[in-house]
Scaffold this motif. Structure first.
Motif, PDB file in Angstrom:
ATOM      1  N   ALA A  40     -11.201  -2.558 -17.492  1.00 15.69           N
ATOM      2  CA  ALA A  40      -9.988  -1.822 -17.836  1.00 15.69           C
ATOM      3  C   ALA A  40      -9.401  -1.101 -16.631  1.00 15.69           C
ATOM      4  CB  ALA A  40     -10.279  -0.819 -18.951  1.00 15.69           C
ATOM      5  N   ILE A  41     -10.246  -0.662 -15.714  1.00  9.15           N
ATOM      6  CA  ILE A  41      -9.713   0.046 -14.541  1.00  9.15           C
ATOM      7  C   ILE A  41      -9.459  -0.909 -13.373  1.00  9.15           C
ATOM      8  CG2 ILE A  41     -10.745   2.230 -15.207  1.00  9.15           C
ATOM      9  CD1 ILE A  41     -12.849   1.782 -13.013  1.00  9.15           C
ATOM     10  N   LEU A  42      -9.916  -2.144 -13.491  1.00 15.52           N
ATOM     11  CA  LEU A  42      -9.636  -3.137 -12.462  1.00 15.52           C
ATOM     12  C   LEU A  42      -8.328  -3.870 -12.732  1.00 15.52           C
ATOM     13  CD1 LEU A  42     -13.147  -4.751 -11.855  1.00 15.52           C
ATOM     14  CD2 LEU A  42     -11.772  -3.522 -10.175  1.00 15.52           C
ATOM     15  N   ARG A  43      -7.963  -3.978 -13.996  1.00 13.70           N
ATOM     16  CA  ARG A  43      -6.772  -4.747 -14.361  1.00 13.70           C
ATOM     17  C   ARG A  43      -5.525  -3.986 -13.953  1.00 13.70           C
ATOM     18  NH1 ARG A  43      -6.738  -9.004 -17.146  1.00 13.70           N
ATOM     19  NH2 ARG A  43      -8.787  -8.586 -18.037  1.00 13.70           N
ATOM     20  N   ALA A  44      -4.750  -4.562 -13.045  1.00 11.10           N
ATOM     21  CA  ALA A  44      -3.591  -3.877 -12.475  1.00 11.10           C
ATOM     22  C   ALA A  44      -2.359  -4.075 -13.347  1.00 11.10           C
ATOM     23  CB  ALA A  44      -3.330  -4.376 -11.061  1.00 11.10           C
ATOM     24  N   MET A  45      -2.339  -3.444 -14.494  1.00 13.63           N
ATOM     25  CA  MET A  45      -1.191  -3.529 -15.393  1.00 13.63           C
ATOM     26  C   MET A  45       0.040  -2.921 -14.735  1.00 13.63           C
ATOM     27  SD  MET A  45      -2.039  -5.021 -18.239  1.00 13.63           S
ATOM     28  CE  MET A  45      -0.574  -4.572 -19.165  1.00 13.63           C
ATOM     29  N   GLY A  46       1.123  -3.680 -14.679  1.00 16.79           N
ATOM     30  CA  GLY A  46       2.381  -3.146 -14.182  1.00 16.79           C
ATOM     31  C   GLY A  46       2.539  -3.124 -12.680  1.00 16.79           C
TER      32      GLY A  46
ATOM     33  N   ASP B 117       1.805   0.458  -8.088  1.00 12.24           N
ATOM     34  CA  ASP B 117       2.127   1.864  -8.320  1.00 12.24           C
ATOM     35  C   ASP B 117       1.724   2.312  -9.721  1.00 12.24           C
ATOM     36  OD1 ASP B 117       3.118   2.016  -5.777  1.00 12.24           O
ATOM     37  OD2 ASP B 117       5.227   1.786  -6.364  1.00 12.24           O
ATOM     38  N   VAL B 118       1.980   1.467 -10.713  1.00 16.17           N
ATOM     39  CA  VAL B 118       1.625   1.797 -12.097  1.00 16.17           C
ATOM     40  C   VAL B 118       0.111   1.892 -12.237  1.00 16.17           C
ATOM     41  CG1 VAL B 118       1.675   0.971 -14.490  1.00 16.17           C
ATOM     42  CG2 VAL B 118       3.716   0.765 -13.036  1.00 16.17           C
ATOM     43  N   HIS B 119      -0.591   0.959 -11.598  1.00 15.63           N
ATOM     44  CA  HIS B 119      -2.052   0.921 -11.678  1.00 15.63           C
ATOM     45  C   HIS B 119      -2.676   2.176 -11.072  1.00 15.63           C
ATOM     46  CE1 HIS B 119      -6.016  -1.304 -10.490  1.00 15.63           C
ATOM     47  NE2 HIS B 119      -6.164  -0.603 -11.593  1.00 15.63           N
ATOM     48  N   VAL B 120      -2.267   2.511  -9.868  1.00 11.22           N
ATOM     49  CA  VAL B 120      -2.839   3.670  -9.181  1.00 11.22           C
ATOM     50  C   VAL B 120      -2.497   4.960  -9.920  1.00 11.22           C
ATOM     51  CG1 VAL B 120      -2.828   5.007  -7.037  1.00 11.22           C
ATOM     52  CG2 VAL B 120      -2.865   2.508  -6.949  1.00 11.22           C
ATOM     53  N   ALA B 121      -1.254   5.055 -10.406  1.00 15.30           N
ATOM     54  CA  ALA B 121      -0.851   6.255 -11.144  1.00 15.30           C
ATOM     55  C   ALA B 121      -1.673   6.405 -12.422  1.00 15.30           C
ATOM     56  CB  ALA B 121       0.637   6.198 -11.479  1.00 15.30           C
ATOM     57  N   GLN B 122      -2.001   5.282 -13.064  1.00 19.58           N
ATOM     58  CA  GLN B 122      -2.797   5.347 -14.289  1.00 19.58           C
ATOM     59  C   GLN B 122      -4.221   5.813 -13.999  1.00 19.58           C
ATOM     60  OE1 GLN B 122      -2.148   4.679 -17.933  1.00 19.58           O
ATOM     61  NE2 GLN B 122      -3.902   5.994 -17.534  1.00 19.58           N
ATOM     62  N   LEU B 123      -4.820   5.314 -12.927  1.00 17.07           N
ATOM     63  CA  LEU B 123      -6.167   5.761 -12.572  1.00 17.07           C
ATOM     64  C   LEU B 123      -6.171   7.253 -12.239  1.00 17.07           C
ATOM     65  CD1 LEU B 123      -7.535   2.799 -10.395  1.00 17.07           C
ATOM     66  CD2 LEU B 123      -7.711   3.147 -12.858  1.00 17.07           C
ATOM     67  N   SER B 124      -5.138   7.700 -11.549  1.00 20.83           N
ATOM     68  CA  SER B 124      -5.035   9.124 -11.213  1.00 20.83           C
ATOM     69  C   SER B 124      -4.858   9.966 -12.474  1.00 20.83           C
ATOM     70  CB  SER B 124      -3.855   9.357 -10.265  1.00 20.83           C
ATOM     71  OG  SER B 124      -4.039   8.654  -9.049  1.00 20.83           O
ATOM     72  N   ARG B 125      -4.090   9.439 -13.425  1.00 18.43           N
ATOM     73  CA  ARG B 125      -3.886  10.149 -14.689  1.00 18.43           C
ATOM     74  C   ARG B 125      -5.199  10.287 -15.453  1.00 18.43           C
ATOM     75  NH1 ARG B 125      -1.344  14.104 -17.210  1.00 18.43           N
ATOM     76  NH2 ARG B 125      -0.660  13.627 -19.333  1.00 18.43           N
ATOM     77  N   LEU B 126      -6.038   9.266 -15.394  1.00 20.29           N
ATOM     78  CA  LEU B 126      -7.343   9.352 -16.057  1.00 20.29           C
ATOM     79  C   LEU B 126      -8.174  10.486 -15.470  1.00 20.29           C
ATOM     80  CD1 LEU B 126      -8.429   5.612 -16.488  1.00 20.29           C
ATOM     81  CD2 LEU B 126      -7.734   7.223 -18.277  1.00 20.29           C
ATOM     82  N   LEU B 127      -8.124  10.643 -14.164  1.00 17.71           N
ATOM     83  CA  LEU B 127      -8.844  11.755 -13.525  1.00 17.71           C
ATOM     84  C   LEU B 127      -8.334  13.099 -14.033  1.00 17.71           C
ATOM     85  CD1 LEU B 127      -9.235  10.796  -9.751  1.00 17.71           C
ATOM     86  CD2 LEU B 127     -11.058  11.085 -11.436  1.00 17.71           C
TER      87      LEU B 127
END
Length: 285
Positions: free
Chosen positions: A171-177, A180-190
């Motif tokens: 789920a965290i490897l799949r670069a949805m979007g 920029d969308v992927h990195v922002a989503q991982l940061s949001r999880l933090l």
């Protein structure tokens, strides 16, 4: 009009309380001064019940004060639909039922395989997920569904809803979007994982097999300890409300937690991927 999740829950809980107390349908009918078919219809969600009748049955069944008040409140609000009803025309019926169960819950335990759970998604990530999972639809419809998903998150941000999410490393490897969308989503999880009412765990790929491979699901817990389960599939969502089914998924979730990294190690893995993701995407461009 279809019954609401509250009506189904009220009927199921009344039946559970009666059988737990060792009372018969006839006992309940005598208490309410009615014929026993009415009790059967109430317990099968084929007839409504007044709040004062619920209070009388709770007294007969020896329910605690907390349970009684919870049941009476449920009876008062059983026919009501909340804020999510405004999205009825733009969301699937399953989406509305899901939002209703989630709104009535005090906690949600969610397992996802390829995706970040909806309660933890950024708007751009949600947009990519919704667009990918549907046949071509109008952009305004996509936006309405994104709005519904983001609106569901408000109770998490205010601390009114506790979330325990277990996701796979995929789920965290799949670069949805895209990058920029992927990195922002991982940061949001933090950011969200730092909230006191949010717990996040990742099952690393190296952990191998686990109890719920191929089956994402959500367990809802209400204020009296009762619950419900939503199981996602390609054409919709299956809702399970009988206690043996709910308990089976609760146990499955506990097994998933045991297979996953600790919350601390999960955050460390997220930070690692955010750092590497920046470098990897930069090399591609």
């Amino acid at each position: 009009m279809a019954s609401t999740a509250k009506q189904r829950r009220l009927a199921r809980r009344l039946r559970h309380l009666r059988t737990q107390a060792g009372k018969t349908i006839e006992d309940a009918a005598v208490e309410l001064g009615c014929k026993h078919p009415k009790i059967s219809k109430i317990e099968n969600n084929q007839a409504g019940i007044k709040p004062e009748e619920v209070r009388a049955l709770c007294r007969l069944y020896g329910a605690s004060d907390h349970t009684t008040e919870s049941m009476v409140t449920l009876a008062r609000n059983a026919k009501a639909r909340g804020w999510y009803l405004s999205y009825h025309g733009v969301a699937n019926p399953e989406n509305i039922d899901f939002a209703e169960l989630e709104t009535d819950s005090v906690s949600v335990s969610n397992f996802q395989i390829d995706l970040v759970p909806g309660l933890l998604q950024t708007p751009d990530y949600a947009r990519a997920v919704i667009r990918t999972g549907l046949p071509p639809i109008a952009e305004d419809l996509i936006e309405h569904r994104v709005e519904l998903r983001i609106a569901r998150q408000q109770r998490v941000l205010t601390g009114d809803l506790s979330v325990w999410a277990v996701i796979t490393e995929a789920a965290i490897l799949r670069a949805m979007g895209g990058r920029d969308v992927h990195v922002a989503q991982l940061s949001r999880l933090l950011e969200l994982a730092a909230l006191p009412n949010v717990q996040l765990q990742i099952i690393p790929t190296r952990a191998g097999e686990h109890v719920s491979m191929g089956v994402p699901f959500s367990c809802f817990t209400f204020d009296d300890g009762f619950g419900a389960v939503a199981v996602d599939h390609l054409t919709g969502t299956l809702f399970l409300e009988e206690e043996p089914d709910v308990e089976r998924y609760r146990l499955a979730f506990l097994h998933l937690c045991s297979a996953a990294l600790s919350p601390q190690d999960t955050l460390a893995l997220l930070r690692k991927y955010i750092k590497e993701e920046h470098s990897e995407w930069e090399r591609r461009t």
